[in-house]
Design a protein around this motif. Sequence first.
Motif, PDB file in Angstrom:
ATOM      1  N   SER A 187       0.762  -1.133   0.108  1.00  0.00           N
ATOM      2  CA  SER A 187      -0.092   0.067   0.038  1.00  0.00           C
ATOM      3  C   SER A 187       0.800   1.302  -0.027  1.00  0.00           C
ATOM      4  CB  SER A 187      -0.980   0.065   0.970  1.00  0.00           C
ATOM      5  OG  SER A 187      -0.291   0.285   2.550  1.00  0.00           O
ATOM      6  N   LYS A 188       2.132   1.226   0.351  1.00  0.00           N
ATOM      7  CA  LYS A 188       3.065   2.281   0.371  1.00  0.00           C
ATOM      8  C   LYS A 188       3.887   2.318  -0.913  1.00  0.00           C
ATOM      9  CE  LYS A 188       1.562   3.424   4.537  1.00  0.00           C
ATOM     10  NZ  LYS A 188       2.443   3.198   5.620  1.00  0.00           N
ATOM     11  N   CYS A 189       3.808   1.500  -1.949  1.00  0.00           N
ATOM     12  CA  CYS A 189       4.406   1.587  -3.143  1.00  0.00           C
ATOM     13  C   CYS A 189       4.027   2.872  -3.903  1.00  0.00           C
ATOM     14  CB  CYS A 189       3.948   0.274  -3.894  1.00  0.00           C
ATOM     15  SG  CYS A 189       4.370  -1.096  -3.427  1.00  0.00           S
TER      16      CYS A 189
ATOM     17  N   VAL B  79       8.466   0.008   1.381  1.00  0.00           N
ATOM     18  CA  VAL B  79       8.420  -0.090   2.782  1.00  0.00           C
ATOM     19  C   VAL B  79       8.250  -1.623   3.390  1.00  0.00           C
ATOM     20  CG1 VAL B  79       7.281   0.750   4.733  1.00  0.00           C
ATOM     21  CG2 VAL B  79       7.561   1.881   3.014  1.00  0.00           C
ATOM     22  N   LEU B  80       9.284  -2.007   4.130  1.00  0.00           N
ATOM     23  CA  LEU B  80       9.239  -3.479   4.782  1.00  0.00           C
ATOM     24  C   LEU B  80       8.861  -3.111   6.165  1.00  0.00           C
ATOM     25  CD1 LEU B  80      12.824  -4.486   3.830  1.00  0.00           C
ATOM     26  CD2 LEU B  80      10.696  -4.807   2.524  1.00  0.00           C
ATOM     27  N   LEU B  81       7.937  -4.055   6.606  1.00  0.00           N
ATOM     28  CA  LEU B  81       7.216  -4.042   7.961  1.00  0.00           C
ATOM     29  C   LEU B  81       8.070  -5.435   8.922  1.00  0.00           C
ATOM     30  CD1 LEU B  81       3.587  -3.266   7.547  1.00  0.00           C
ATOM     31  CD2 LEU B  81       5.397  -1.793   8.269  1.00  0.00           C
ATOM     32  N   CYS B  82       8.427  -5.042   9.783  1.00  0.00           N
ATOM     33  CA  CYS B  82       8.741  -6.325  10.864  1.00  0.00           C
ATOM     34  C   CYS B  82       7.882  -6.136  11.937  1.00  0.00           C
ATOM     35  CB  CYS B  82      10.340  -5.902  11.530  1.00  0.00           C
ATOM     36  SG  CYS B  82      10.858  -6.908  12.616  1.00  0.00           S
ATOM     37  N   SER B  83       7.368  -7.387  12.238  1.00  0.00           N
ATOM     38  CA  SER B  83       6.432  -7.758  13.053  1.00  0.00           C
ATOM     39  C   SER B  83       6.419  -8.775  14.026  1.00  0.00           C
ATOM     40  CB  SER B  83       4.974  -7.622  12.513  1.00  0.00           C
ATOM     41  OG  SER B  83       4.761  -6.588  11.345  1.00  0.00           O
TER      42      SER B  83
ATOM     43  N   PHE C 200      -4.436   6.602  -5.221  1.00  0.00           N
ATOM     44  CA  PHE C 200      -4.866   5.901  -3.852  1.00  0.00           C
ATOM     45  C   PHE C 200      -3.713   4.910  -3.389  1.00  0.00           C
ATOM     46  CE2 PHE C 200      -8.903   8.119  -4.129  1.00  0.00           C
ATOM     47  CZ  PHE C 200      -9.238   7.869  -5.423  1.00  0.00           C
ATOM     48  N   GLY C 201      -2.608   5.419  -3.486  1.00  0.00           N
ATOM     49  CA  GLY C 201      -1.537   4.529  -2.779  1.00  0.00           C
ATOM     50  C   GLY C 201      -1.287   3.509  -3.782  1.00  0.00           C
ATOM     51  N   GLY C 202      -1.378   3.499  -5.182  1.00  0.00           N
ATOM     52  CA  GLY C 202      -0.857   2.211  -5.980  1.00  0.00           C
ATOM     53  C   GLY C 202      -2.508   1.284  -6.226  1.00  0.00           C
ATOM     54  N   THR C 203      -3.551   1.757  -6.007  1.00  0.00           N
ATOM     55  CA  THR C 203      -4.956   1.017  -5.945  1.00  0.00           C
ATOM     56  C   THR C 203      -5.066   0.898  -7.461  1.00  0.00           C
ATOM     57  OG1 THR C 203      -5.590   1.922  -3.955  1.00  0.00           O
ATOM     58  CG2 THR C 203      -7.269   0.773  -5.866  1.00  0.00           C
TER      59      THR C 203
END
Length: 271
Positions: A128-130, A137-141, A220-223
Motif C-alpha cells: 500500500s506504500k508503493c 516499505v518493509l514491516l517487521c512484526s 490511492f497509493g497504488g490501487t
Amino acid sequence: MICTFVLLLLNLVGVFGDTDAVKSVSVTEGDSVTLNSGVTEIQRGDIEWRFNRIFIAKANILQYGKEERVGDRLKLDRTGSLTITNTRTNDSGLYQLTITVGDKETIKKFHVTVDAPLSIPVITSDISKCSSSPTCVLLCSVMDVSHVTLSWYKGTSLLSRISVSDISISPSLPLEVEYQDNNTYSCVINNTISNQTKHVCITDLCRLCSVLSSDEVHYFGGTEAVIRLVVTALMGLAAVAAFFVLVYDIRLRRVELERHQTHNDGSNSLK
C-alpha cells in the motif's frame, strides 16, 4: 539522650530490615528460577513466602535437613531459598520473604518477570506504500509478546527501535529501502534475557512493489496499479481458457468428420 535515641533507631532497623528494596529477576517461560534468601547458615527462626501478598510457603528452617517440595512447582531448601520450576507467565509478580529470628524480622522482596519464548520476527513488504520512487516499505512484526524491543539494523548500525510493554499490542516497525540496495538488513526482537534475529532479502520482498511502481500513474497509493495487474492476470486466464476450448472444438469436429467418413466408406462397400 541522643546516644540512646540512635541506638533505638538502629535496633528498629535491625528488627524490621529493609522493606523497600526490591530485586528484579527475569526468566524465560519453562525455565527454573531461584529466589535466594541470603541465609548461609542454619538459624533458629521461621520463614514465610508470599506471592502478591498471598501465602505460599511457611516453615521453621531448622526442619529442613534436605530440600523439600512445597506444592507442585515450588521447592524450598534449608536456607529458605525458594525455587520455582517449569515457570509460567502467570508466575510473574512480587514475591516477599519474611525471616523471623527471635524479635528480629528481615524482609526481602523479589519482582519476578516470566517472559514467553521469543519468536522470530516476520518481515513483509507493505504494497500500500508503493510509489513511483524506487523504494518500498518493509514491516517487521511480532505477536503475543510483552516487555520487548524491536529494532532495525543496517549491518551493525541501529536504524530505528521501538519498545512494547503491553502484550495486547502487536508491535510493527517500518523501514523504507531502495529496490537495488545490496546492504544487509536485519530485524531484531529482544528482551532482558534473549533475542531473535531475522535477516531480509530486499530483492525478493520488494519485487512486487517494483512491478506495481512501473506504471506511470498511481492513484490511492497504488490501487489503480493493483487493479491493472489483476485485470491483466484475468485476461491472461481467459485467453488460456479460450485456447483450450478452441482445441477441444477442433478435436471434436475431427472425430465427427472421421466417423462420418467411415460411415460413408461402409455404405459404398455394401453397394
